[in-house]
Write a protein that holds these residues in place. Structure first.
Motif, PDB file in Angstrom:
ATOM      1  N   SER A 185       0.526  -1.275   0.111  1.00 29.24           N
ATOM      2  CA  SER A 185      -0.072  -0.138   0.111  1.00 29.24           C
ATOM      3  C   SER A 185       1.010   1.231  -0.227  1.00 29.24           C
ATOM      4  N   ALA A 186       2.215   1.071  -0.001  1.00 23.94           N
ATOM      5  CA  ALA A 186       2.826   2.315  -0.097  1.00 23.94           C
ATOM      6  C   ALA A 186       2.905   3.057  -1.503  1.00 23.94           C
ATOM      7  N   ALA A 187       3.120   4.118  -1.452  1.00 24.88           N
ATOM      8  CA  ALA A 187       3.191   5.193  -2.585  1.00 24.88           C
ATOM      9  C   ALA A 187       3.980   4.890  -3.640  1.00 24.88           C
ATOM     10  N   PRO A 188       3.374   4.772  -4.899  1.00 23.80           N
ATOM     11  CA  PRO A 188       4.183   4.213  -5.884  1.00 23.80           C
ATOM     12  C   PRO A 188       5.596   5.020  -6.350  1.00 23.80           C
ATOM     13  N   ASP A 189       5.350   6.660  -6.017  1.00 22.79           N
ATOM     14  CA  ASP A 189       6.536   7.249  -6.324  1.00 22.79           C
ATOM     15  C   ASP A 189       7.751   6.925  -5.470  1.00 22.79           C
ATOM     16  N   LEU A 190       7.421   6.358  -4.420  1.00 22.38           N
ATOM     17  CA  LEU A 190       8.545   5.832  -3.402  1.00 22.38           C
ATOM     18  C   LEU A 190       8.764   4.095  -3.698  1.00 22.38           C
ATOM     19  N   GLY A 191       8.354   3.588  -4.632  1.00 21.55           N
ATOM     20  CA  GLY A 191       8.627   2.359  -5.006  1.00 21.55           C
ATOM     21  C   GLY A 191       7.348   1.296  -4.345  1.00 21.55           C
ATOM     22  N   GLY A 192       6.440   1.799  -3.850  1.00 24.35           N
ATOM     23  CA  GLY A 192       5.255   1.098  -3.544  1.00 24.35           C
ATOM     24  C   GLY A 192       4.374   0.603  -4.684  1.00 24.35           C
TER      25      GLY A 192
ATOM     26  N   ARG B 236      12.323  12.161   2.932  1.00 27.20           N
ATOM     27  CA  ARG B 236      11.661  11.269   2.189  1.00 27.20           C
ATOM     28  C   ARG B 236      12.590  10.482   1.070  1.00 27.20           C
ATOM     29  N   GLU B 237      13.194  11.165   0.183  1.00 31.02           N
ATOM     30  CA  GLU B 237      14.287  10.331  -0.683  1.00 31.02           C
ATOM     31  C   GLU B 237      15.119   9.702  -0.206  1.00 31.02           C
ATOM     32  N   MET B 238      15.781   9.782   0.924  1.00 34.96           N
ATOM     33  CA  MET B 238      17.020   9.340   1.534  1.00 34.96           C
ATOM     34  C   MET B 238      16.449   8.094   2.138  1.00 34.96           C
ATOM     35  N   TYR B 239      15.315   8.070   2.969  1.00 32.55           N
ATOM     36  CA  TYR B 239      15.097   6.931   3.962  1.00 32.55           C
ATOM     37  C   TYR B 239      13.898   6.138   3.543  1.00 32.55           C
ATOM     38  N   LEU B 240      12.787   6.771   2.787  1.00 35.46           N
ATOM     39  CA  LEU B 240      11.613   5.891   2.520  1.00 35.46           C
ATOM     40  C   LEU B 240      11.595   4.859   1.678  1.00 35.46           C
ATOM     41  N   PRO B 241      12.425   4.788   0.530  1.00 31.56           N
ATOM     42  CA  PRO B 241      12.471   3.700  -0.618  1.00 31.56           C
ATOM     43  C   PRO B 241      13.107   2.460   0.197  1.00 31.56           C
ATOM     44  N   LYS B 242      14.190   2.512   1.058  1.00 31.35           N
ATOM     45  CA  LYS B 242      14.642   1.336   1.620  1.00 31.35           C
ATOM     46  C   LYS B 242      13.712   0.900   2.839  1.00 31.35           C
ATOM     47  N   MET B 243      13.127   1.583   3.363  1.00 26.49           N
ATOM     48  CA  MET B 243      12.219   1.279   4.478  1.00 26.49           C
ATOM     49  C   MET B 243      10.979   0.676   3.724  1.00 26.49           C
TER      50      MET B 243
ATOM     51  N   ASP C  27      11.019  -1.009   1.111  1.00 24.56           N
ATOM     52  CA  ASP C  27      11.056  -2.471   0.510  1.00 24.56           C
ATOM     53  C   ASP C  27      11.694  -3.376   1.299  1.00 24.56           C
ATOM     54  N   GLY C  28      11.732  -2.950   2.712  1.00 31.70           N
ATOM     55  CA  GLY C  28      12.033  -3.843   3.683  1.00 31.70           C
ATOM     56  C   GLY C  28      13.515  -3.850   3.836  1.00 31.70           C
ATOM     57  N   THR C  29      14.318  -3.152   3.119  1.00 29.12           N
ATOM     58  CA  THR C  29      15.988  -3.095   3.580  1.00 29.12           C
ATOM     59  C   THR C  29      16.190  -2.514   4.802  1.00 29.12           C
ATOM     60  N   TRP C  30      15.549  -1.700   5.146  1.00 28.33           N
ATOM     61  CA  TRP C  30      15.723  -0.929   6.513  1.00 28.33           C
ATOM     62  C   TRP C  30      14.248  -1.020   7.194  1.00 28.33           C
ATOM     63  N   SER C  31      14.319  -0.946   8.495  1.00 28.62           N
ATOM     64  CA  SER C  31      13.295  -1.011   9.323  1.00 28.62           C
ATOM     65  C   SER C  31      13.097   0.385  10.307  1.00 28.62           C
ATOM     66  N   GLY C  32      11.820   0.433  10.971  1.00 29.46           N
ATOM     67  CA  GLY C  32      11.839   1.836  11.711  1.00 29.46           C
ATOM     68  C   GLY C  32      11.263   1.374  13.115  1.00 29.46           C
ATOM     69  N   ALA C  33      11.535   2.288  14.022  1.00 28.67           N
ATOM     70  CA  ALA C  33      11.257   2.066  15.280  1.00 28.67           C
ATOM     71  C   ALA C  33      10.588   3.627  16.052  1.00 28.67           C
ATOM     72  N   MET C  34       9.682   3.203  17.090  1.00 30.50           N
ATOM     73  CA  MET C  34       9.114   4.360  17.814  1.00 30.50           C
ATOM     74  C   MET C  34       9.718   4.545  19.022  1.00 30.50           C
ATOM     75  N   ASN C  35      10.317   5.753  19.352  1.00 27.28           N
ATOM     76  CA  ASN C  35      11.008   5.887  20.584  1.00 27.28           C
ATOM     77  C   ASN C  35      10.335   6.915  21.517  1.00 27.28           C
ATOM     78  N   LEU C  36       9.064   6.668  22.237  1.00 24.25           N
ATOM     79  CA  LEU C  36       8.597   7.729  23.256  1.00 24.25           C
ATOM     80  C   LEU C  36       8.877   7.395  24.473  1.00 24.25           C
ATOM     81  N   THR C  37       8.529   6.122  25.141  1.00 23.80           N
ATOM     82  CA  THR C  37       8.597   5.937  26.550  1.00 23.80           C
ATOM     83  C   THR C  37       9.938   5.983  27.075  1.00 23.80           C
ATOM     84  N   GLU C  38       9.990   6.484  28.423  1.00 23.08           N
ATOM     85  CA  GLU C  38      11.330   6.635  29.214  1.00 23.08           C
ATOM     86  C   GLU C  38      10.842   6.240  30.520  1.00 23.08           C
ATOM     87  N   PRO C  39      11.757   5.795  31.619  1.00 20.04           N
ATOM     88  CA  PRO C  39      11.489   5.312  32.486  1.00 20.04           C
ATOM     89  C   PRO C  39      10.645   6.433  33.428  1.00 20.04           C
ATOM     90  N   SER C  40      10.586   7.565  33.365  1.00 13.02           N
ATOM     91  CA  SER C  40       9.640   8.491  34.050  1.00 13.02           C
ATOM     92  C   SER C  40       8.765   9.045  33.418  1.00 13.02           C
TER      93      SER C  40
END
Length: 597
Positions: A94-101, A146-153, A155-168
């Motif tokens: 479902s990714a955008a065609p202009d980014l390789g989807g 968008r041009e640097m990171y999204l195409p490889k994310m 196509d599955g070459t790179w992955s992403g992670a969400m960093n919100l939570t801290e001990p406090s």
């Protein structure tokens, strides 16, 4: 442990009846998303999930992810499985065609994701978070990002992670302490520690792109002073090749109740003062930007409830059809029969089946509304569709993950004592499912979002429109579902009455509204689920009369809807009384009274 078989017949039927499948090609950008293409995609996804991914589920539970000096290592069996997922182009659906989807509807992608998640929930979290990060960068990042990171994310070459939570800073994200300082070249040095970071590090992808919430010097306190930063595990050179390792490391892995193969990391940024990040969006707009990722993830997490419930259901049915114990109640023979003949086992199996199919319908409708919002050419159509998608998101997340835990628990119960034994495998589904009501905003927070924000959105137009739709449909019920008309009507009336009461509370009654939030969300999810199952039952009756489709499947759809309205909906309708009761007795005890002497 039984094998997983993708429920393709139900997925197809639900996409046809509540997921807009027949209307996809009329949406700009989806012209190629024909029924034949969709069915072919689903068929191949079912094979991948059942034949390639599902066999790794128990392996991942037993071996888990391991932290070594080189970083997080996943089980060996995960590498060819992930390679097959990537090489098949599945991350790009479902990714955008202009980014390789491939630019296909997200409603189709969510159905594929369900199968992947049923096959291996722990693994599925990695592509889920990656797709959320893609959405956030696409919506708020610069063209260069968008041009640097999204195409490889994508196509599955790179992955992403969400960093919100801290001990406090857990649910209160505004209390975070991570910092970022701007450098002369426009980059930022990020410092701080984050906990509970799902797939924060691993060996399946070349790079991990972290989206990190941090505070700039002099920023306002609370959530208003948070910014979002893109922090790659490896620096990326011009042209896309990988450079040196960034100053990001895994401190430890959490030892969890379930999803053992999903590395839940304690991440440290800038131990050596060299963690380079790049701001995504405007300063102090990090929470708004992160909600793009979180709302995407909340629907995906809700889907985990459906997926694990489906997997637990299949295993429970397999066991119940094989396990011989006790005579058939009411039968003439005293010979022992398989336990699927016993009424209480049937009650459990039907409850799992009905709630799973109801939650699947809610999520598919939710994502179809989102697809319509993204493709609508008229402002009113876009507003209506987006409003429906926003309204349904907390219900998709909370109702579905709640029933996922309940379904997995019932599946253990169907197994009896063997369900408590790890070697049967059903306990894993129970353990894995328990995290879903907690992360991406606890279900209590989802309920507060529903009653505090979504009911008041656009003056209440969206929930009133949906209730009006349900009421009009219910008033016209006849045929095989005619006997369900009264029960469904009571449910719709209870939902409407509860909503009006909560809206009338206003700010003066905010504590009463907060006290009613969770039962109200359960009421909403159950009534909506019963309605969508009834819609499917009516369509099933039409096809039976026309001699179309599989009669066994269609009759089961009708029976499942009838069971839901008769046996499950009244339990939710009864929640109207506690919803209207207010918070008095809920809040009456002094804090000291909770402690045992």
């Amino acid at each position: 442990m039984s094998e997983y078989r993708a429920p393709l017949e139900d997925i197809r039927f639900q996409l046809e009846t509540v997921g807009g499948l027949k209307d996809w090609t009329a949406c700009p950008g989806f012209e190629e998303a024909s029924e034949d293409l969709a069915y072919a995609v689903l068929e191949e996804a079912g094979k991948l999930a059942g034949d390639v991914i599902a066999p790794t589920n128990k392996i991942g539970d037993e071996k888990g992810a391991v932290l070594t000096d080189a970083g997080v290592v996943t089980p060996d069996e995960f590498k060819p499985m992930h390679q097959a997922y990537v090489e098949g182009g599945w991350p790009t659906l479902s990714a955008a065609p202009d980014l390789g989807g491939q630019g296909l509807p997200a409603t189709l992608s969510i159905a594929v994701t369900e199968m992947i998640t049923s096959a291996n929930m722990a693994y599925s979290l990695m592509p889920l978070l990656t797709s959320g990060a893609i959405e956030a960068i696409r919506a708020h990042g610069t063209d260069a990002q968008r041009e640097m990171y999204l195409p490889k994310m994508i196509d599955g070459t790179w992955s992403g992670a969400m960093n919100l939570t801290e001990p406090s800073a857990g649910s209160d994200v505004g209390a975070l302490r991570a910092k970022a300082e701007k450098q002369a070249d426009g980059s930022y040095l990020v410092t701080g520690q984050k906990i509970f970071i799902t797939w924060g590090d691993h060996d399946l992808c070349e790079n991990v792109i972290h989206l990190v919430l941090a505070r700039l010097p002099g920023a306002p306190t609370g959530t208003k002073g948070i910014s979002m930063f893109l922090v790659p595990k490896y620096h990326v050179n011009e042209g896309g090749s990988l450079g040196d390792r960034n100053d990001v490391r895994v401190v430890s892995l959490e030892h969890k109740l379930g999803i053992h193969a999903s590395p839940t990391c304690v991440m440290s940024f800038g131990d050596e003062g060299k963690c380079v990040g790049y701001i995504v969006g405007e300063e102090n707009q990090g929470m708004r930007n992160m909600f793009t990722m979180m709302n995407h993830a909340r629907i995906g997490v809700g889907l985990q409830g459906v997926a694990v419930a489906e997997r637990a259901y299949q295993q429970a049915v397999s066991y119940a059809r094989d396990r011989v114990q006790s005579a058939d109640i009411g039968g003439k023979s005293r010979e022992a029969v398989t336990i699927i003949h016993h009424p209480d086992v049937r009650r459990m199996l039907m409850t799992i089946r009905a709630t799973t199919e109801a939650a699947r319908a809610i999520i598919y409708r939710n994502v179809w509304a989102s697809d319509r919002a993204h493709t609508a050419t008229e402002d009113d159509d876009r507003r209506y569709a987006q409003g429906e998608a926003d309204l349904l998101t907390p219900i998709s997340k909370a109702y579905s993950t709640d029933i996922g835990v309940e379904a997995a628990s019932l599946a253990v119960q169907v197994h009896g004592g063997m369900g408590f034994i790890e070697e049967t495998g059903v306990a894993q589904h129970y353990r894995d499912s328990r995290i879903a009501p907690i992360y991406e905003g606890t279900n209590g927070i989802q309920a507060l979002d529903l009653v505090g924000r979504k009911l008041n959105m656009d003056g209440g137009d969206h929930w009133r429109t949906l209730i009006g739709e349900m009421r009009a449909f219910t008033d016209g019920l006849d045929g095989v579902m005619a006997a369900s008309k009264a029960g469904l009507s009571l449910g719709v009336d209870a939902l409407s009455s509860a909503a009006e009461a909560l809206v009338a509370n206003g700010f003066e009654g905010i504590v009463d509204t907060a006290a009613a939030a969770t039962p109200y969300l359960r009421l909403f999810g159950t009534v909506l689920g019963g309605y969508l199952l009834t819609v499917q039952a009516v369509e099933a009756e039409k096809r039976l009369k026309a001699g179309e489709g599989n009669p066994t499947f269609l009759k089961a759809k009708i029976t499942t809807a009838q069971f839901f309205v008769e046996q499950l909906l009244p339990q939710a309708t009864a929640l109207l009384a506690p919803i209207k009761a207010g918070a008095h007795h809920l809040m009456a005890l002094d804090e000291e009274a909770f402690a045992r002497a």
